[in-house]
Write an enzyme that holds these catalytic residues in place. Sequence first.
Site, PDB file in Angstrom:
ATOM      1  N   SER A  17       0.845  -1.200   0.000  1.00 25.17           N
ATOM      2  CA  SER A  17       0.000   0.000   0.000  1.00 25.17           C
ATOM      3  C   SER A  17       0.880   1.250   0.000  1.00 25.17           C
ATOM      4  O   SER A  17       0.478   2.297  -0.495  1.00 25.17           O
ATOM      5  CB  SER A  17      -0.894  -0.004   1.247  1.00 25.17           C
ATOM      6  OG  SER A  17      -0.091   0.045   2.407  1.00 25.17           O
ATOM      7  N   TYR A  48      -4.228   0.178   4.081  1.00 29.18           N
ATOM      8  CA  TYR A  48      -5.149  -0.946   3.858  1.00 29.18           C
ATOM      9  C   TYR A  48      -5.669  -1.538   5.178  1.00 29.18           C
ATOM     10  O   TYR A  48      -6.726  -2.141   5.217  1.00 29.18           O
ATOM     11  CB  TYR A  48      -4.417  -2.079   3.126  1.00 29.18           C
ATOM     12  CG  TYR A  48      -4.292  -1.954   1.628  1.00 29.18           C
ATOM     13  CD1 TYR A  48      -4.572  -0.762   0.955  1.00 29.18           C
ATOM     14  CD2 TYR A  48      -3.884  -3.048   0.867  1.00 29.18           C
ATOM     15  CE1 TYR A  48      -4.439  -0.674  -0.433  1.00 29.18           C
ATOM     16  CE2 TYR A  48      -3.752  -2.976  -0.509  1.00 29.18           C
ATOM     17  CZ  TYR A  48      -4.030  -1.784  -1.151  1.00 29.18           C
ATOM     18  OH  TYR A  48      -3.893  -1.713  -2.508  1.00 29.18           O
ATOM     19  N   GLY A  49      -4.861  -1.406   6.221  1.00 25.59           N
ATOM     20  CA  GLY A  49      -5.035  -2.227   7.422  1.00 25.59           C
ATOM     21  C   GLY A  49      -6.311  -2.077   8.206  1.00 25.59           C
ATOM     22  O   GLY A  49      -6.636  -2.913   9.032  1.00 25.59           O
ATOM     23  N   CYS A  79       3.356  -6.951   1.654  1.00 31.44           N
ATOM     24  CA  CYS A  79       2.350  -6.384   2.561  1.00 31.44           C
ATOM     25  C   CYS A  79       1.631  -7.546   3.233  1.00 31.44           C
ATOM     26  O   CYS A  79       1.032  -8.393   2.550  1.00 31.44           O
ATOM     27  CB  CYS A  79       1.380  -5.554   1.730  1.00 31.44           C
ATOM     28  SG  CYS A  79      -0.029  -4.908   2.650  1.00 31.44           S
ATOM     29  N   ASN A  80       1.700  -7.605   4.547  1.00 32.83           N
ATOM     30  CA  ASN A  80       1.014  -8.686   5.273  1.00 32.83           C
ATOM     31  C   ASN A  80      -0.496  -8.605   5.090  1.00 32.83           C
ATOM     32  O   ASN A  80      -1.181  -9.623   4.993  1.00 32.83           O
ATOM     33  CB  ASN A  80       1.328  -8.585   6.766  1.00 32.83           C
ATOM     34  CG  ASN A  80       2.764  -8.918   7.086  1.00 32.83           C
ATOM     35  OD1 ASN A  80       3.083 -10.024   7.456  1.00 32.83           O
ATOM     36  ND2 ASN A  80       3.660  -7.946   6.933  1.00 32.83           N
ATOM     37  N   THR A  81      -1.011  -7.378   5.074  1.00 37.98           N
ATOM     38  CA  THR A  81      -2.457  -7.184   4.993  1.00 37.98           C
ATOM     39  C   THR A  81      -3.001  -7.675   3.649  1.00 37.98           C
ATOM     40  O   THR A  81      -3.988  -8.416   3.590  1.00 37.98           O
ATOM     41  CB  THR A  81      -2.785  -5.683   5.189  1.00 37.98           C
ATOM     42  OG1 THR A  81      -2.088  -5.202   6.332  1.00 37.98           O
ATOM     43  CG2 THR A  81      -4.262  -5.458   5.372  1.00 37.98           C
ATOM     44  N   CYS A 187       3.769  -6.261  10.024  1.00 39.96           N
ATOM     45  CA  CYS A 187       3.398  -5.261   9.002  1.00 39.96           C
ATOM     46  C   CYS A 187       4.718  -4.716   8.492  1.00 39.96           C
ATOM     47  O   CYS A 187       5.601  -4.362   9.291  1.00 39.96           O
ATOM     48  CB  CYS A 187       2.558  -4.149   9.629  1.00 39.96           C
ATOM     49  SG  CYS A 187       2.352  -2.694   8.559  1.00 39.96           S
ATOM     50  N   THR A 188       4.858  -4.656   7.189  1.00 42.46           N
ATOM     51  CA  THR A 188       6.163  -4.289   6.633  1.00 42.46           C
ATOM     52  C   THR A 188       6.543  -2.837   6.935  1.00 42.46           C
ATOM     53  O   THR A 188       7.722  -2.495   6.950  1.00 42.46           O
ATOM     54  CB  THR A 188       6.201  -4.564   5.119  1.00 42.46           C
ATOM     55  OG1 THR A 188       5.083  -3.911   4.487  1.00 42.46           O
ATOM     56  CG2 THR A 188       6.134  -6.056   4.839  1.00 42.46           C
ATOM     57  N   HIS A 189       5.560  -1.997   7.203  1.00 42.45           N
ATOM     58  CA  HIS A 189       5.881  -0.621   7.617  1.00 42.45           C
ATOM     59  C   HIS A 189       6.694  -0.623   8.923  1.00 42.45           C
ATOM     60  O   HIS A 189       7.536   0.232   9.137  1.00 42.45           O
ATOM     61  CB  HIS A 189       4.594   0.167   7.879  1.00 42.45           C
ATOM     62  CG  HIS A 189       3.943   0.736   6.653  1.00 42.45           C
ATOM     63  ND1 HIS A 189       3.393  -0.044   5.676  1.00 42.45           N
ATOM     64  CD2 HIS A 189       3.739   2.028   6.257  1.00 42.45           C
ATOM     65  CE1 HIS A 189       2.869   0.734   4.740  1.00 42.45           C
ATOM     66  NE2 HIS A 189       3.074   1.994   5.063  1.00 42.45           N
TER      67      HIS A 189
HETATM   68  N1  DGL Z   1       2.614  -2.574   5.006  1.00 44.64           N
HETATM   69  C1  DGL Z   1       1.377  -3.197   5.070  1.00 44.64           C
HETATM   70  C2  DGL Z   1       1.362  -4.492   5.851  1.00 44.64           C
HETATM   71  O1  DGL Z   1       2.322  -5.177   5.870  1.00 44.64           O
HETATM   72  C3  DGL Z   1       0.122  -2.419   5.099  1.00 44.64           C
HETATM   73  C4  DGL Z   1      -0.078  -1.297   5.996  1.00 44.64           C
HETATM   74  C5  DGL Z   1      -1.412  -0.606   5.695  1.00 44.64           C
HETATM   75  O2  DGL Z   1      -1.601  -0.221   4.527  1.00 44.64           O
HETATM   76  O3  DGL Z   1      -2.228  -0.499   6.619  1.00 44.64           O
HETATM   77  O4  DGL Z   1       0.430  -4.890   6.442  1.00 44.64           O
END
Ligand code: DGL
Length: 278
Positions: A17, A48-49, A79-81, A187-189
């Site tokens: 995202s 996205y989360g 992205c995990n989500t 979450c990759t962030h």
């Molecule tokens: N980086 C994303 C993840 O790994 C998404 C974060 C988001 O868009 O809320 O879940």
Amino acid sequence: MRQISDRRDLPIGVFDSGVGGISVLREAMAVLPGERFLFYGDTANAPYGEKPADLIRNLTLRATGELIARGVKALLVACNTATAAGISELRSRYDIPVLGMEPALKPAMANQPGYVVVMATPATLHLDKFCTLLSRFHDADRVFPLPCPGLARLIETGGPGSAVVADALRSFLSSISVVPRAIVLGCTHYSFIAQDIAALMPGTAIYDGNRGTALHLRHTLERGGLLCERPALSPRAAFLSSDGSANTQALWERFTLMDSPTIPKADPGDFSWGCFSV
Ligand code: DGL
């Protein structure tokens, strides 16, 4: 002799995202020096989360469709989500390797005997994929899911080391009723704020799945005869976003080149700027 049309010469598509995927991209670039990458961030629809699963799935299908349309030899959903909501459908749609992210619970559970906290978006922790992951552990009662609504956005706006991120972390972490041995960044962030978390939780081991996923991508390309081994010519990575704004470009430059003790360093010459919108 290799042909120009050799599939090995195509880039690898990487999707998130927003900036979280850049932490995975940097790891993949370090592990795969012969490869080129096309990164797509769905900035117009991030985060996205906190969205419903159907919407996340549709956004994921549309965004990854943009990468597929440009010709990629493999797709990495960084992205995990998006992985939790859409990976099965992506795999059934495309006949190229499709890799996703999932919280790195396996190494944390194997190496840390106490409580393990999983920080992730609400969607990642509520979708079935996480329940399936938990069901693989006979001692899943020592896992504490910690949804962190809004944190991905704060990482993008405030940045690592900022007071807003520290305040949000303090508030999320204060709701844990146990003393954890490990924290898994689901979450990759969050890979960009591993240090901020470590500062608040000294002595707690922190895990993310970036390195493991990059190595898995390497093995998958090797097995499929798709790996490029000669060092790739620079620039090795280009960017696409769904909003195409100058702000997004500035944000991505910042996160791509940002120093971090846990994310491999990137060479500015490796990136082609001027991200264009789709
Ligand atoms: N980086 C994303 C993840 O790994 C998404 C974060 C988001 O868009 O809320 O879940």
